[in-house]
Write a protein that holds these residues in place. Structure first.
Motif, mmCIF file in Angstrom:
data_model
loop_
_atom_site.group_PDB
_atom_site.id
_atom_site.type_symbol
_atom_site.label_atom_id
_atom_site.label_comp_id
_atom_site.label_asym_id
_atom_site.label_seq_id
_atom_site.Cartn_x
_atom_site.Cartn_y
_atom_site.Cartn_z
ATOM 1 N N GLY A 531 0.816 -1.214 0.000
ATOM 2 C CA GLY A 531 0.000 0.000 0.000
ATOM 3 C C GLY A 531 0.845 1.257 0.000
ATOM 4 N N THR A 532 1.938 1.231 0.775
ATOM 5 C CA THR A 532 2.799 2.416 0.855
ATOM 6 C C THR A 532 3.495 2.656 -0.484
ATOM 7 N N ALA A 533 3.833 1.558 -1.175
ATOM 8 C CA ALA A 533 4.477 1.709 -2.480
ATOM 9 C C ALA A 533 3.518 2.403 -3.456
ATOM 10 N N GLY A 534 2.250 1.971 -3.427
ATOM 11 C CA GLY A 534 1.256 2.594 -4.314
ATOM 12 C C GLY A 534 1.107 4.070 -4.004
ATOM 13 N N ARG A 535 0.980 4.378 -2.736
ATOM 14 C CA ARG A 535 0.806 5.778 -2.317
ATOM 15 C C ARG A 535 2.011 6.622 -2.726
ATOM 16 N N TRP A 536 3.189 6.075 -2.542
ATOM 17 C CA TRP A 536 4.427 6.788 -2.846
ATOM 18 C C TRP A 536 4.486 7.120 -4.340
ATOM 19 N N LEU A 537 4.110 6.136 -5.166
ATOM 20 C CA LEU A 537 4.128 6.364 -6.621
ATOM 21 C C LEU A 537 3.126 7.456 -7.004
ATOM 22 N N VAL A 538 1.943 7.384 -6.396
ATOM 23 C CA VAL A 538 0.915 8.379 -6.716
ATOM 24 C C VAL A 538 1.376 9.765 -6.260
ATOM 25 N N GLY A 543 0.881 8.947 -11.943
ATOM 26 C CA GLY A 543 -0.364 8.650 -12.660
ATOM 27 C C GLY A 543 -0.741 7.189 -12.530
ATOM 28 N N TYR A 544 -1.232 6.604 -13.629
ATOM 29 C CA TYR A 544 -1.589 5.189 -13.588
ATOM 30 C C TYR A 544 -0.314 4.374 -13.480
ATOM 31 N N ILE A 545 -0.300 3.497 -12.519
ATOM 32 C CA ILE A 545 0.930 2.726 -12.306
ATOM 33 C C ILE A 545 0.729 1.299 -12.814
ATOM 34 N N ASP A 546 1.815 0.637 -13.140
ATOM 35 C CA ASP A 546 1.708 -0.749 -13.566
ATOM 36 C C ASP A 546 2.593 -1.624 -12.680
ATOM 37 N N ALA A 547 2.650 -2.899 -13.033
ATOM 38 C CA ALA A 547 3.356 -3.853 -12.180
ATOM 39 C C ALA A 547 4.846 -3.513 -12.056
ATOM 40 N N GLU A 548 5.438 -3.055 -13.159
ATOM 41 C CA GLU A 548 6.871 -2.705 -13.104
ATOM 42 C C GLU A 548 7.096 -1.596 -12.083
ATOM 43 N N ASP A 549 6.260 -0.533 -12.171
ATOM 44 C CA ASP A 549 6.394 0.582 -11.220
ATOM 45 C C ASP A 549 6.266 0.065 -9.790
ATOM 46 N N LEU A 550 5.233 -0.757 -9.594
ATOM 47 C CA LEU A 550 4.932 -1.208 -8.235
ATOM 48 C C LEU A 550 6.081 -2.037 -7.671
ATOM 49 N N LYS A 555 10.406 -2.604 -3.598
ATOM 50 C CA LYS A 555 11.776 -2.871 -3.136
ATOM 51 C C LYS A 555 12.187 -1.818 -2.106
ATOM 52 N N ILE A 556 11.751 -0.592 -2.341
ATOM 53 C CA ILE A 556 12.123 0.496 -1.423
ATOM 54 C C ILE A 556 11.279 0.441 -0.148
ATOM 55 N N THR A 557 9.968 0.307 -0.310
ATOM 56 C CA THR A 557 9.120 0.378 0.895
ATOM 57 C C THR A 557 9.306 -0.855 1.781
ATOM 58 N N ALA A 558 9.439 -2.045 1.161
ATOM 59 C CA ALA A 558 9.607 -3.258 1.984
ATOM 60 C C ALA A 558 10.924 -3.165 2.752
ATOM 61 N N HIS A 559 11.956 -2.650 2.106
ATOM 62 C CA HIS A 559 13.253 -2.495 2.766
ATOM 63 C C HIS A 559 13.153 -1.468 3.884
#
Ligand SMILES: NC(=O)C1=CN([C@@H]2O[C@H](COP(=O)(O)OP(=O)(O)OC[C@H]3O[C@@H](n4cnc5c(N)ncnc54)[C@H](OP(=O)(O)O)[C@@H]3O)[C@@H](O)[C@H]2O)[C@@H](O)CC1
Ligand SMILES: [K+]
Length: 566
Positions: A531-538, A543-550, A555-559
């Motif tokens: 969820g944090t990765a999605g929020r960070w990208l937004v 904009g619209y994110i895909d699997a590569e972006d996520l 990798k950053i948020t889990a770490h």
């Protein structure tokens, strides 16, 4: 972590606060009104005008106390009353408002007030103090009229405690298209305020986080009003989690960690029809920090070039014997196994069946994350669910990750399974066919209102597993009472095909890395990282994110979630 209480627990909290701690209802309400005024003045520094729609219960009384503080500070305050008779606290504060000379008007003169609001343009804030947690069923009479009038004419609506009309809804999960994919939530048909903001008094409510209720609240601010913290903690069955809770729930890397110690995750995912799901679940596990990821499949995605460098293919064809499956799983020394993304629910010709994998993993004590096709396998075969959850001794944790539609089907399957004639438990007469715990769970489910957290709790506790019920609000319920979580940070941009496959892989990674004592924490950390990765990208304007972006962001948020050893 913020504790959550249900409406009925809050009623208990209010009683205990007054009777056991000696804090009066008047004192609570005074601090509520005061806190409300300061929060609103702070959030809307240029505003000096309030129109307060007040019901005749204590929610209305909150509105009246707020009105007093605003009036004292020189704001223009008008109060629209549904009724002149109400609770003691309402009555008392109404008398004070009258003495202070605050303008009070009946709902019937609302049109004049609304003209006034229009004339003020965006310069007036409408306060929704029509009803709070005392609402019983669908709003009727003047309350209904009040909700409709306020909603129709006012642009900035600030709800006190909860948006009026939000009750304990009837949950029915999501509707489904013929192809079986979930499309949307049921919307309550009764009138409910859709607030710009909601100022929650005292503590968060579970009902706020029922998926169909959350959007009515707008932005949420919690205002402490003097409830004793110990009492809230004693009563809370669930907590809201956010990114800040990650480090306390996650095992970080140790100085001497290497690939074999960072978690070995097996992923049985993907199929000829959905090859991408397998790729994404494997890559989700790597992004979530797993040291080794094995792709247990014979389908073509196992040979996907994007996997070849990092993911180890382990061929497991449909004809492999159960003993061979056990040997393969045993030799891999897996710390977690993810089963289901993109897999058909039933055994097919291309891959070993979910059932055989689940049973073997449970017998070997390998922690399981079961998603998508794996969940459907269990929905279609409740005795299998019973076997892996309750019949195999000393099994490792099991985490099920259904979306709302799958969760509804699981509930329905558990509620109706005894009616199916094709389910047969060997031995015993018909009345003894029911395994004890499954039968008990069945009866409890039937006796429980159709509310998501209640049903999820019963299933998690009854079957001794963890459930991650996914939607824009994610509920994580486990077997131990009082340890449930809610994550309210899933942006709609995360709602794309493949996002759930990645999440299953991430949870597998967290589960593999030492979260055995608290599998709920592994599930929660996975949900937070995703969820944090999605929020960070937004927030970055992607904009619209895909699997590569996520995957990159995970990798950053889990770490970042885990506290690392220096
Ligand atoms: N007590 C305390 O210490 C504190 C309490 N606090 C505050 O109190 C709130 C709870 O107050 P509450 O329990 O008085 O009820 P409330 O939400 O105002 O609504 C009930 C009103 O709605 C009506 N009504 C109900 N159902 C209806 C229907 N279907 N259709 C139509 N009408 C219906 C019902 O009217 P009745 O039918 O009884 O005439 C009654 O007037 C809580 O959310 C928080 O804001 C905080 O300040 C903290 C301290
Ligand atoms: K309200």
């Amino acid at each position: 972590m913020e504790p959550l209480l249900t409406f009925s627990e809050i009623t208990k909290l209010e009683r205990r606060t007054q009777e056991d701690w000696g804090i009066t209802g008047d004192a609570l309400m005074e601090s509520a009104g005061q806190a409300l005024f300061h929060a609103i003045a702070n959030d809307y520094p240029t505003m000096r005008s309030l129109v307060i729609f007040s019901g005749s219960g204590n929610n209305g009384a909150d509105g009246l106390v707020l009105g007093r503080y605003a009036h004292n500070a020189g704001w223009a305050v008008r109060v629209v009353l549904l009724k002149e008779k109400g609770t003691e606290l309402f009555q008392r504060n109404l008398t004070i408002c009258k003495r202070m000379g605050i303008t009070l008007e009946p709902l019937q003169s609302a049109s004049a007030i609304l003209e006034y609001c229009k004339a003020q343009g965006a310069g007036v804030l409408a306060i929704d103090a029509l009803a709070g947690i005392g609402l019983k069923g669908e709003p009727r009479g003047v309350l209904r009229d009040g909700i409709q009038t306020l909603q129709r004419y006012c642009s900035i609506i600030l709800s006190l405690d909860i948006p009026s009309g939000v009750g304990s809804p009837t949950w029915s999960g999501e509707t489904e298209t013929p192809s079986g994919t979930a499309t949307g939530e049921e919307q309550d048909s009764w009138p409910t305020i859709r607030a710009t903001r909601t100022y929650v008094l005292g503590c968060l409510k579970e009902e706020t986080f029922h998926p169909q209720n959350r959007s009515a609240h707008g932005r949420i601010t919690v205002l402490p009003i003097g409830f004793p913290r110990q009492e809230i903690q004693n009563l809370a069955q669930a907590h809201q989690i956010s990114r800040d809770d990650g480090p306390a729930m996650t095992t970080g890397l140790r100085r001497d960690d290497f690939k074999n110690r960072r978690g070995r995750v097996g992923v049985a995912a993907g199929s000829v029809r959905y090859p991408g799901a397998g790729v994404l679940a494997c890559r989700g596990s790597l992004a979530g920090g797993a040291g080794l990821v094995y792709s247990l499949t014979s389908s073509p995605h196992g040979r996907d070039p994007r996997l070849s460098e990092q993911i180890i293919p382990v061929p497991l064809d449909a004809h492999v014997s159960e003993a061979a499956i056990r040997t393969v799983l045993g030799e891999l020394g897996l710390d977690a196994l993810v089963i289901g993304p993109g897999r058909p629910p039933n055994t097919n010709l291309q891959a070993v069946g979910n059932q055989e994998l689940m049973v073997a993993a449970c017998e070997l004590g390998i922690p399981l994350v079961i998603d998508a096709g794996g969940i459907q396998s269990l929905i279609e075969d409740i005795p299998l669910l019973d076997e892996i959850c309750c019949r195999i001794p000393r099994r490792a944790p099991i985490i099920l990750t259904p979306h709302l539609g799958e969760f509804r089907r699981l509930v329905q399957a558990l509620e109706t399974w005894t009616l199916r004639e094709d389910i047969h438990f060997p031995g015993g007469s018909d009345s003894q066919k029911t395994p004890e715990n499954l039968g008990q769970l069945h009866r409890q489910l039937l006796g429980t209102p159709r509310l998501l957290p209640d049903k999820a709790r019963l299933i998690a506790q009854g079957l001794n597993l963890h459930l991650v019920v996914k939607s824009h609000i994610t509920w994580i319920c486990g077997p131990q009472p009082g340890k449930d979580f809610v994550f309210d940070g899933v942006t709609p941009e995360l709602g794309f095909g493949g996002s759930g496959d990645i999440l299953a892989g991430i949870i597998g990674a967290f589960l593999s890395r030492g979260a055995l004592r608290e599998p709920g924490h592994a599930a929660a950390s996975g949900v937070i990282a995703h969820g944090t990765a999605g929020r960070w990208l937004v927030d970055q304007g992607r904009g619209y994110i895909d699997a590569e972006d996520l995957l990159e962001a995970v990798k950053i948020t889990a770490h970042g979630l885990s506290a690392h050893e220096g």
